[in-house]
Write a protein that holds these residues in place. Sequence first.
Motif, PDB file in Angstrom:
ATOM      1  N   GLU A  96     -53.812 -54.901  51.206  1.00 43.14           N
ATOM      2  CA  GLU A  96     -52.526 -56.011  51.252  1.00 43.14           C
ATOM      3  C   GLU A  96     -51.782 -55.440  52.411  1.00 43.14           C
ATOM      4  O   GLU A  96     -51.302 -56.312  53.408  1.00 43.14           O
ATOM      5  N   PHE A  97     -51.646 -54.266  52.807  1.00 42.03           N
ATOM      6  CA  PHE A  97     -50.397 -53.991  53.857  1.00 42.03           C
ATOM      7  C   PHE A  97     -51.004 -54.059  55.320  1.00 42.03           C
ATOM      8  O   PHE A  97     -50.500 -54.254  56.365  1.00 42.03           O
ATOM      9  N   ILE A  98     -52.580 -54.318  55.414  1.00 39.70           N
ATOM     10  CA  ILE A  98     -53.035 -54.421  56.791  1.00 39.70           C
ATOM     11  C   ILE A  98     -53.286 -55.897  56.891  1.00 39.70           C
ATOM     12  O   ILE A  98     -54.054 -56.611  56.158  1.00 39.70           O
ATOM     13  N   LYS A  99     -52.461 -56.385  57.561  1.00 39.93           N
ATOM     14  CA  LYS A  99     -52.363 -57.725  57.769  1.00 39.93           C
ATOM     15  C   LYS A  99     -53.325 -58.590  58.604  1.00 39.93           C
ATOM     16  O   LYS A  99     -53.525 -59.680  58.541  1.00 39.93           O
ATOM     17  N   GLY A 100     -54.121 -57.669  59.257  1.00 41.44           N
ATOM     18  CA  GLY A 100     -55.235 -58.199  59.862  1.00 41.44           C
ATOM     19  C   GLY A 100     -55.335 -57.458  61.452  1.00 41.44           C
ATOM     20  O   GLY A 100     -54.845 -56.528  61.632  1.00 41.44           O
ATOM     21  N   VAL A 101     -55.853 -58.171  62.488  1.00 45.23           N
ATOM     22  CA  VAL A 101     -55.971 -57.667  63.798  1.00 45.23           C
ATOM     23  C   VAL A 101     -55.609 -58.714  64.814  1.00 45.23           C
ATOM     24  O   VAL A 101     -55.576 -60.051  64.353  1.00 45.23           O
ATOM     25  N   VAL A 102     -55.258 -58.265  65.927  1.00 39.48           N
ATOM     26  CA  VAL A 102     -54.693 -59.215  66.940  1.00 39.48           C
ATOM     27  C   VAL A 102     -55.502 -58.751  68.437  1.00 39.48           C
ATOM     28  O   VAL A 102     -55.930 -57.495  68.292  1.00 39.48           O
ATOM     29  N   ASN A 103     -55.985 -59.477  69.126  1.00 49.94           N
ATOM     30  CA  ASN A 103     -56.521 -59.120  70.492  1.00 49.94           C
ATOM     31  C   ASN A 103     -55.465 -58.749  71.543  1.00 49.94           C
ATOM     32  O   ASN A 103     -54.808 -59.749  71.943  1.00 49.94           O
ATOM     33  N   LEU A 104     -54.985 -57.578  71.978  1.00 52.55           N
ATOM     34  CA  LEU A 104     -54.224 -57.279  72.876  1.00 52.55           C
ATOM     35  C   LEU A 104     -54.643 -56.942  74.116  1.00 52.55           C
ATOM     36  O   LEU A 104     -55.555 -55.882  74.289  1.00 52.55           O
ATOM     37  N   ARG A 105     -55.048 -57.734  75.078  1.00 49.78           N
ATOM     38  CA  ARG A 105     -55.531 -57.694  76.499  1.00 49.78           C
ATOM     39  C   ARG A 105     -57.019 -57.294  76.324  1.00 49.78           C
ATOM     40  O   ARG A 105     -57.290 -56.024  77.002  1.00 49.78           O
ATOM     41  N   GLY A 106     -57.833 -57.577  75.440  1.00 49.52           N
ATOM     42  CA  GLY A 106     -59.063 -57.067  75.062  1.00 49.52           C
ATOM     43  C   GLY A 106     -59.068 -56.006  74.098  1.00 49.52           C
ATOM     44  O   GLY A 106     -60.320 -55.391  73.980  1.00 49.52           O
ATOM     45  N   THR A 107     -58.058 -55.611  73.593  1.00 53.79           N
ATOM     46  CA  THR A 107     -58.434 -54.313  72.559  1.00 53.79           C
ATOM     47  C   THR A 107     -57.885 -54.950  71.443  1.00 53.79           C
ATOM     48  O   THR A 107     -56.938 -55.710  71.141  1.00 53.79           O
ATOM     49  N   ILE A 108     -58.762 -54.820  70.297  1.00 53.99           N
ATOM     50  CA  ILE A 108     -58.683 -55.138  69.079  1.00 53.99           C
ATOM     51  C   ILE A 108     -57.717 -54.203  68.166  1.00 53.99           C
ATOM     52  O   ILE A 108     -58.042 -53.059  67.869  1.00 53.99           O
ATOM     53  N   VAL A 109     -56.713 -54.560  67.828  1.00 53.00           N
ATOM     54  CA  VAL A 109     -55.657 -54.015  67.384  1.00 53.00           C
ATOM     55  C   VAL A 109     -55.141 -54.224  65.640  1.00 53.00           C
ATOM     56  O   VAL A 109     -54.863 -55.358  65.620  1.00 53.00           O
ATOM     57  N   PRO A 110     -55.494 -53.308  64.879  1.00 53.46           N
ATOM     58  CA  PRO A 110     -55.238 -53.556  63.486  1.00 53.46           C
ATOM     59  C   PRO A 110     -53.531 -53.659  63.230  1.00 53.46           C
ATOM     60  O   PRO A 110     -52.851 -52.857  64.109  1.00 53.46           O
ATOM     61  N   ILE A 111     -53.059 -54.530  62.410  1.00 56.26           N
ATOM     62  CA  ILE A 111     -51.757 -54.656  62.184  1.00 56.26           C
ATOM     63  C   ILE A 111     -51.480 -54.328  60.813  1.00 56.26           C
ATOM     64  O   ILE A 111     -51.813 -54.782  60.032  1.00 56.26           O
ATOM     65  N   VAL A 112     -50.502 -53.366  60.679  1.00 62.08           N
ATOM     66  CA  VAL A 112     -50.260 -52.844  59.289  1.00 62.08           C
ATOM     67  C   VAL A 112     -48.350 -53.253  59.175  1.00 62.08           C
ATOM     68  O   VAL A 112     -47.851 -53.047  60.225  1.00 62.08           O
ATOM     69  N   ASP A 113     -48.249 -54.072  57.919  1.00 68.71           N
ATOM     70  CA  ASP A 113     -47.018 -54.408  57.616  1.00 68.71           C
ATOM     71  C   ASP A 113     -46.384 -53.146  56.942  1.00 68.71           C
ATOM     72  O   ASP A 113     -46.693 -53.095  55.820  1.00 68.71           O
ATOM     73  N   MET A 114     -45.407 -52.372  57.531  1.00 70.44           N
ATOM     74  CA  MET A 114     -44.877 -51.256  56.958  1.00 70.44           C
ATOM     75  C   MET A 114     -44.189 -51.737  55.629  1.00 70.44           C
ATOM     76  O   MET A 114     -43.682 -50.851  54.905  1.00 70.44           O
ATOM     77  N   ARG A 115     -43.243 -52.831  55.665  1.00 64.49           N
ATOM     78  CA  ARG A 115     -42.580 -53.308  54.715  1.00 64.49           C
ATOM     79  C   ARG A 115     -43.524 -53.268  53.365  1.00 64.49           C
ATOM     80  O   ARG A 115     -42.858 -53.019  52.197  1.00 64.49           O
ATOM     81  N   LEU A 116     -44.790 -53.738  53.418  1.00 61.06           N
ATOM     82  CA  LEU A 116     -45.510 -53.864  52.217  1.00 61.06           C
ATOM     83  C   LEU A 116     -46.172 -52.400  52.000  1.00 61.06           C
ATOM     84  O   LEU A 116     -46.029 -51.965  50.867  1.00 61.06           O
ATOM     85  N   LYS A 117     -46.474 -51.506  53.110  1.00 54.65           N
ATOM     86  CA  LYS A 117     -46.770 -50.212  52.808  1.00 54.65           C
ATOM     87  C   LYS A 117     -45.745 -49.406  52.118  1.00 54.65           C
ATOM     88  O   LYS A 117     -46.219 -48.511  51.372  1.00 54.65           O
ATOM     89  N   PHE A 118     -44.483 -49.852  52.480  1.00 50.89           N
ATOM     90  CA  PHE A 118     -43.287 -48.910  51.967  1.00 50.89           C
ATOM     91  C   PHE A 118     -42.853 -49.570  50.691  1.00 50.89           C
ATOM     92  O   PHE A 118     -41.708 -49.232  50.156  1.00 50.89           O
ATOM     93  N   ASN A 119     -43.597 -50.606  50.112  1.00 53.14           N
ATOM     94  CA  ASN A 119     -42.939 -51.333  48.833  1.00 53.14           C
ATOM     95  C   ASN A 119     -41.418 -51.704  49.065  1.00 53.14           C
ATOM     96  O   ASN A 119     -40.912 -51.653  48.269  1.00 53.14           O
ATOM     97  N   CYS A 120     -41.234 -52.487  50.284  1.00 51.87           N
ATOM     98  CA  CYS A 120     -39.725 -52.857  50.267  1.00 51.87           C
ATOM     99  C   CYS A 120     -39.706 -54.205  49.451  1.00 51.87           C
ATOM    100  O   CYS A 120     -40.966 -54.860  49.086  1.00 51.87           O
ATOM    101  N   THR A 121     -38.498 -54.521  48.852  1.00 55.12           N
ATOM    102  CA  THR A 121     -38.436 -55.951  48.137  1.00 55.12           C
ATOM    103  C   THR A 121     -38.708 -57.239  48.817  1.00 55.12           C
ATOM    104  O   THR A 121     -39.382 -58.063  48.214  1.00 55.12           O
ATOM    105  N   GLN A 122     -38.650 -57.114  50.131  1.00 54.00           N
ATOM    106  CA  GLN A 122     -38.877 -58.225  50.862  1.00 54.00           C
ATOM    107  C   GLN A 122     -39.631 -58.229  52.061  1.00 54.00           C
ATOM    108  O   GLN A 122     -39.597 -57.081  52.726  1.00 54.00           O
TER     109      GLN A 122
END
Length: 162
Positions: A52-78
């Motif tokens: 769940e904490f890996i939100k997906g990927v984005v294409n950054l100038r030709g590089t596929i970059v995994p995106i991690v939501d640190m708020r979900l990873k660290f169990n933040c309330t919101q």
Amino acid sequence: MSVMEKTEEATVAGAREYLTFRLDQEEYGIDILKVQEIRGYEPPTRIANAPEFIKGVVNLRGTIVPIVDMRLKFNCTQADYNTFTVVIILNLRQRVVGIVVDSVSDVMELEPGSVRAAPDIESAIDNSCILGLGSVGERMLILLDIEKLMSSEDMGLVTTDE
């Protein structure tokens, strides 16, 4: 004097620079030398069966970059996405990874004497990924070893060469 020269001079003197960011009510710091860029949040392309904490990927100038939501990873309330939400693009061991945070504060220089060991307590963050607690005036920063955190087994993002 360029920013790079200042950073090198500070490192030689023992001080280190940290990019500070907020997650919920806490303020964190990561080594500025690991930061490639800071971008506004845009919804990534979702990857099936990713944690769940890996939100997906984005294409950054030709590089596929995994995106991690640190708020979900660290169990933040919101984990609200608003105009302050940003993605910090990190360059870790030749791997590019993005982390979603509530906001970026500033770059702070910390002398070794202003960093204390973190207390050994149960938390959402593996204690081995916390470098210590940095204090500047009234501010307390949780200093993260972002490379170690991103290479932990549950993340599966950055491989270690060890």
